[in-house]
Design a protein around this motif. Sequence first.
Motif, PDB file in Angstrom:
ATOM      1  N   UNK A  29      22.209 -30.727 -26.236  1.00  0.00           N
ATOM      2  CA  UNK A  29      22.417 -29.517 -25.446  1.00  0.00           C
ATOM      3  C   UNK A  29      21.062 -29.170 -24.830  1.00  0.00           C
ATOM      4  N   UNK A  30      21.054 -28.317 -23.814  1.00  0.00           N
ATOM      5  CA  UNK A  30      19.770 -27.964 -23.178  1.00  0.00           C
ATOM      6  C   UNK A  30      18.726 -27.494 -24.192  1.00  0.00           C
ATOM      7  N   UNK A  31      17.500 -27.898 -23.958  1.00  0.00           N
ATOM      8  CA  UNK A  31      16.361 -27.588 -24.838  1.00  0.00           C
ATOM      9  C   UNK A  31      15.351 -26.731 -24.075  1.00  0.00           C
ATOM     10  N   UNK A  32      14.538 -25.952 -24.799  1.00  0.00           N
ATOM     11  CA  UNK A  32      13.437 -25.259 -24.115  1.00  0.00           C
ATOM     12  C   UNK A  32      12.467 -26.300 -23.539  1.00  0.00           C
ATOM     13  N   UNK A  33      12.071 -26.103 -22.298  1.00  0.00           N
ATOM     14  CA  UNK A  33      11.206 -27.064 -21.609  1.00  0.00           C
ATOM     15  C   UNK A  33       9.930 -26.368 -21.182  1.00  0.00           C
ATOM     16  N   UNK A  34       8.800 -27.006 -21.436  1.00  0.00           N
ATOM     17  CA  UNK A  34       7.502 -26.506 -21.003  1.00  0.00           C
ATOM     18  C   UNK A  34       7.164 -27.156 -19.670  1.00  0.00           C
ATOM     19  N   UNK A  35       6.992 -26.321 -18.645  1.00  0.00           N
ATOM     20  CA  UNK A  35       6.668 -26.828 -17.302  1.00  0.00           C
ATOM     21  C   UNK A  35       5.260 -27.412 -17.285  1.00  0.00           C
ATOM     22  N   UNK A  36       5.075 -28.414 -16.448  1.00  0.00           N
ATOM     23  CA  UNK A  36       3.761 -29.041 -16.301  1.00  0.00           C
ATOM     24  C   UNK A  36       3.246 -28.808 -14.887  1.00  0.00           C
TER      25      UNK A  36
END
Length: 154
Positions: A29-36
């Motif tokens: 399922x969707x996960x928290x993502x850290x933008x780069x």
Amino acid sequence: MGTINQFIIFKLASEEFGVEITKVQEILKPQPVTKLPQAADFIEGITNLRGDIITIIDLRKRLDFPLDNEGEDRILVVKINDIDVGFIVDDASEVIRIEEEQIVAPKKGIAGIKTEYLEGIAKLEKRLIILLDLDKILTTEEQIKIEEITESHQ
């Protein structure tokens, strides 16, 4: 009867795609993502998957598909040349068996996708499924950058 392979079927917009089941490690399922900063526009960022940092790529953006999705996103975690990558797709719904005889070689520009990404088109009774070659979705240069991103965040 020829070889039979199993494929995981997923959607991008209204189109059905398939990838060989052996390439997919898991579906999340969707996960928290850290933008780069300064990442390519199709790279959503990185996420922590049980202690491993993996790069998340929006396959809709990579393949220039519309981003309007009413369903539940899924992340296909795949291994591309020993690099774990997560592909965001609209839905990953089923596993099907496809015989070799049901697969035809892609013609130039089918469905607006560059044919180098395609393994073929599966012609089933009432469906056409676009089979992707995941090893070719990313250029060698992009794979190197993703490997550098992953290694620098471990």
